[in-house]
Design a protein around this motif. Structure first.
Motif, PDB file in Angstrom:
ATOM      1  N   VAL A 105       0.615  -0.632   0.062  1.00 19.15           N
ATOM      2  CA  VAL A 105      -0.010  -0.097   0.183  1.00 19.15           C
ATOM      3  C   VAL A 105       0.959   1.232  -0.520  1.00 19.15           C
ATOM      4  O   VAL A 105       0.630   2.314  -1.140  1.00 19.15           O
ATOM      5  N   HIS A 106       1.925   0.964   0.193  1.00 18.96           N
ATOM      6  CA  HIS A 106       2.992   2.746   0.928  1.00 18.96           C
ATOM      7  C   HIS A 106       2.829   2.606  -0.463  1.00 18.96           C
ATOM      8  O   HIS A 106       3.644   3.504  -0.910  1.00 18.96           O
ATOM      9  N   ARG A 107       3.724   1.373  -1.414  1.00 13.93           N
ATOM     10  CA  ARG A 107       4.226   1.858  -2.712  1.00 13.93           C
ATOM     11  C   ARG A 107       3.629   2.474  -3.428  1.00 13.93           C
ATOM     12  O   ARG A 107       3.378   2.415  -4.776  1.00 13.93           O
ATOM     13  N   ALA A 108       2.499   1.733  -3.517  1.00 11.60           N
ATOM     14  CA  ALA A 108       0.794   2.183  -4.081  1.00 11.60           C
ATOM     15  C   ALA A 108       0.834   4.280  -3.848  1.00 11.60           C
ATOM     16  O   ALA A 108       0.904   4.879  -5.118  1.00 11.60           O
ATOM     17  N   GLN A 109       0.608   4.233  -2.739  1.00 10.96           N
ATOM     18  CA  GLN A 109       0.721   5.667  -2.511  1.00 10.96           C
ATOM     19  C   GLN A 109       2.301   5.945  -3.249  1.00 10.96           C
ATOM     20  O   GLN A 109       1.772   7.515  -4.215  1.00 10.96           O
ATOM     21  N   GLN A 110       3.264   5.910  -3.297  1.00  6.39           N
ATOM     22  CA  GLN A 110       4.544   6.445  -3.555  1.00  6.39           C
ATOM     23  C   GLN A 110       4.005   6.822  -4.931  1.00  6.39           C
ATOM     24  O   GLN A 110       4.346   7.548  -5.959  1.00  6.39           O
ATOM     25  N   LEU A 111       3.810   5.639  -5.958  1.00  7.77           N
ATOM     26  CA  LEU A 111       3.626   5.744  -7.241  1.00  7.77           C
ATOM     27  C   LEU A 111       2.020   6.844  -7.857  1.00  7.77           C
ATOM     28  O   LEU A 111       2.524   7.189  -8.629  1.00  7.77           O
ATOM     29  N   LEU A 112       1.302   6.529  -6.813  1.00  7.47           N
ATOM     30  CA  LEU A 112       0.427   7.674  -7.114  1.00  7.47           C
ATOM     31  C   LEU A 112       1.115   9.320  -7.207  1.00  7.47           C
ATOM     32  O   LEU A 112       0.114   9.831  -7.641  1.00  7.47           O
ATOM     33  N   GLU A 113       1.322   9.589  -6.456  1.00  4.94           N
ATOM     34  CA  GLU A 113       1.861  10.171  -6.101  1.00  4.94           C
ATOM     35  C   GLU A 113       3.122  11.348  -6.850  1.00  4.94           C
ATOM     36  O   GLU A 113       3.302  12.617  -7.187  1.00  4.94           O
ATOM     37  N   THR A 114       3.300  10.398  -7.821  1.00  7.09           N
ATOM     38  CA  THR A 114       4.681  10.615  -8.438  1.00  7.09           C
ATOM     39  C   THR A 114       5.075   9.989  -9.755  1.00  7.09           C
ATOM     40  O   THR A 114       5.689  10.690 -10.292  1.00  7.09           O
ATOM     41  N   THR A 115       4.283   9.576 -10.137  1.00  9.72           N
ATOM     42  CA  THR A 115       4.147   8.759 -11.446  1.00  9.72           C
ATOM     43  C   THR A 115       2.761   9.115 -12.313  1.00  9.72           C
ATOM     44  O   THR A 115       1.696   9.669 -11.210  1.00  9.72           O
ATOM     45  N   HIS A 116       2.590   9.056 -13.507  1.00  7.33           N
ATOM     46  CA  HIS A 116       0.995   9.303 -14.371  1.00  7.33           C
ATOM     47  C   HIS A 116       0.319   8.120 -14.575  1.00  7.33           C
ATOM     48  O   HIS A 116       0.075   7.676 -15.220  1.00  7.33           O
ATOM     49  N   LEU A 117       1.647   6.543 -13.857  1.00  2.05           N
ATOM     50  CA  LEU A 117       0.693   4.970 -14.129  1.00  2.05           C
ATOM     51  C   LEU A 117      -0.635   4.966 -13.958  1.00  2.05           C
ATOM     52  O   LEU A 117      -1.367   5.517 -12.872  1.00  2.05           O
ATOM     53  N   SER A 118      -1.182   4.266 -15.165  1.00  4.43           N
ATOM     54  CA  SER A 118      -2.755   3.851 -14.398  1.00  4.43           C
ATOM     55  C   SER A 118      -3.017   3.201 -13.026  1.00  4.43           C
ATOM     56  O   SER A 118      -1.703   2.350 -13.231  1.00  4.43           O
ATOM     57  N   ILE A 119      -3.923   3.312 -12.842  1.00  2.00           N
ATOM     58  CA  ILE A 119      -4.707   2.411 -11.782  1.00  2.00           C
ATOM     59  C   ILE A 119      -3.620   1.059 -12.180  1.00  2.00           C
ATOM     60  O   ILE A 119      -3.421   0.226 -10.621  1.00  2.00           O
ATOM     61  N   ASP A 120      -4.280   0.419 -12.720  1.00  2.00           N
ATOM     62  CA  ASP A 120      -3.887  -1.477 -12.977  1.00  2.00           C
ATOM     63  C   ASP A 120      -2.583  -0.864 -13.077  1.00  2.00           C
ATOM     64  O   ASP A 120      -2.443  -2.670 -12.264  1.00  2.00           O
ATOM     65  N   ARG A 121      -1.649  -0.259 -13.617  1.00  4.56           N
ATOM     66  CA  ARG A 121      -0.057  -0.875 -13.591  1.00  4.56           C
ATOM     67  C   ARG A 121       0.371  -0.474 -12.365  1.00  4.56           C
ATOM     68  O   ARG A 121       1.296  -1.342 -12.080  1.00  4.56           O
ATOM     69  N   ILE A 122      -0.003   0.364 -11.487  1.00  8.15           N
ATOM     70  CA  ILE A 122       0.322   0.581 -10.455  1.00  8.15           C
ATOM     71  C   ILE A 122       0.379  -0.700  -9.429  1.00  8.15           C
ATOM     72  O   ILE A 122       0.933  -1.330  -8.567  1.00  8.15           O
ATOM     73  N   ALA A 123      -1.471  -1.829  -9.850  1.00  9.05           N
ATOM     74  CA  ALA A 123      -1.294  -2.586  -8.833  1.00  9.05           C
ATOM     75  C   ALA A 123      -0.667  -3.622  -8.969  1.00  9.05           C
ATOM     76  O   ALA A 123      -0.054  -4.571  -8.597  1.00  9.05           O
ATOM     77  N   GLU A 124      -0.209  -3.533 -10.842  1.00  2.44           N
ATOM     78  CA  GLU A 124       0.687  -4.878 -10.667  1.00  2.44           C
ATOM     79  C   GLU A 124       2.204  -4.323  -9.854  1.00  2.44           C
ATOM     80  O   GLU A 124       2.839  -5.214  -9.713  1.00  2.44           O
ATOM     81  N   GLY A 162      -1.822  -7.206  -8.740  1.00  5.06           N
ATOM     82  CA  GLY A 162      -1.637  -7.877  -9.252  1.00  5.06           C
ATOM     83  C   GLY A 162      -3.220  -7.228 -10.208  1.00  5.06           C
ATOM     84  O   GLY A 162      -3.128  -7.067 -11.447  1.00  5.06           O
ATOM     85  N   ALA A 163      -3.959  -7.064  -9.284  1.00  5.93           N
ATOM     86  CA  ALA A 163      -5.593  -6.454  -9.813  1.00  5.93           C
ATOM     87  C   ALA A 163      -5.965  -5.393  -9.155  1.00  5.93           C
ATOM     88  O   ALA A 163      -5.744  -4.830  -8.513  1.00  5.93           O
TER      89      ALA A 163
END
Length: 328
Positions: A266-285, A290-291
């Motif tokens: 979850v912390h990794r997802a938070q960092q990616l949401l803050e600092t990238t434009h990746l899609s939610i699907d890609r961040i889940a991976e 996974g999904a």
């Protein structure tokens, strides 16, 4: 700017009255912005700190009336926590809560919050040594002595003094996002991921025996969050049995390997949401969920918001969307 008011009545515990300023002040420093205005609030402008921890007289510019401006009110413990807080203190805290301020207690400061009735019907924690007394005095409070801190949204409580640091860092994460919280933790040299659900009772490893530490395993898990790790995988990397792995996680960290892994993802997802434009699907991976549906479920359960809402609040425009290189 958010105003953080730290209540300092007579017999306040000196370290606890200063620790919120350490965390929120460090958040200002690492972010390069004045997000927080930290004020020590006393009754009538002065307070005497608990003499058994080093007698100090506090003289401040802020009295109880200043709680009317506070966005967050932190209530440290005091040596005389068994005594009922004064009527003026109770009313000031109730007024702050009524107009929407966030209230948080450190250690036995929970007794002060409980005396206002603000903890009635809610889970709360305090120092393990005094949890039974808190439950006896306030039977409408659901006291949990096993955790570091509890976030009920508008009212938060923490265990001992060190858990107060964890709680303040948690509030920084809520306010400013995972990256600022991680930078703040590094600034004050504290762990960035001690979650509220971790246990108060944690046995520390012998510093003279570095081979007994789980740190290499934690580092490996952090690098491999994107992979579908199992208990067998983690135990094999640590060259120990699954049973020993679970036991050592409980003893050293106060949680299970899979719970630590979930929160790290979850912390990794938070960092990616803050600092990238990746899609939610890609961040889940990338975070190992996974999904997207799995990410959304666990993200909402642990952060009380959705990934998209979190991104809308904390995304830093102009930052690179490239992922850092992984190390095997």
């Amino acid at each position: 700017m958010r105003i953080v008011a730290v209540l300092a009545p007579d017999s306040v515990l000196g370290f606890e009255v200063m620790l919120p300023g350490m965390v929120f002040g460090a958040a200002n420093t690492v972010s390069g912005e004045e997000h927080y205005d930290i004020r020590i609030v006393t009754v009538g402008g002065t307070a005497a700190a608990a003499s058994e921890h080093g007698a100090v007289r506090l003289v401040t510019d802020w009295d109880l009336d200043s709680l009317a401006d506070a966005d967050t009110v932190v209530v440290p413990g005091q040596a005389e926590f068994r005594c009922e807080p004064s009527a003026v203190v109770r009313h000031a805290l109730l007024d702050a809560a009524e107009r929407g301020a966030r209230l948080a207690s450190v250690c036995v400061g929970a007794f002060t919050l409980a005396a206002t009735g603000l903890l009635d019907g809610q889970r709360a924690t305090t120092h393990w040594e005094h949890a039974a007394e808190l439950a006896r005095r306030h039977p409408l409070v659901d006291v949990d002595a096993s955790v570091l801190f509890i976030d009920n949204g508008a009212v938060l409580t923490s265990a001992g003094a060190a858990a107060g640091l964890d709680l303040c860092l948690h509030m920084v994460r809520r306010d400013l996002g995972a990256k600022v919280a991680a930078d703040t933790a590094r600034q004050i040299v504290m762990p960035p991921q001690r979650d509220g659900g971790q246990a108060q009772f944690i046995a520390h490893t012998d510093p003279d025996s570095p081979d007994s530490s789980l740190q290499p395993v934690l580092d490996w898990m952090q690098v491999n969050l994107h992979r579908p790790l199992t208990l067998d995988d983690i135990a094999a990397h640590g060259a120990i049995s699954v049973r020993s792995l679970n036991r050592r996680f409980r003893a050293e960290i106060g949680t299970t390997p899979l719970q630590w892994l979930l929160r790290a993802r979850v912390h990794r997802a938070q960092q990616l949401l803050e600092t990238t434009h990746l899609s939610i699907d890609r961040i889940a991976e990338e975070a190992g969920f996974g999904a997207a549906t799995t990410l959304r479920y666990h993200f909402a359960r642990l952060t009380r918001t959705s990934p998209q809402a979190y991104r809308n609040s904390f995304h830093h425009s102009g930052r690179s969307s490239r992922l850092g290189e992984r190390t095997a």
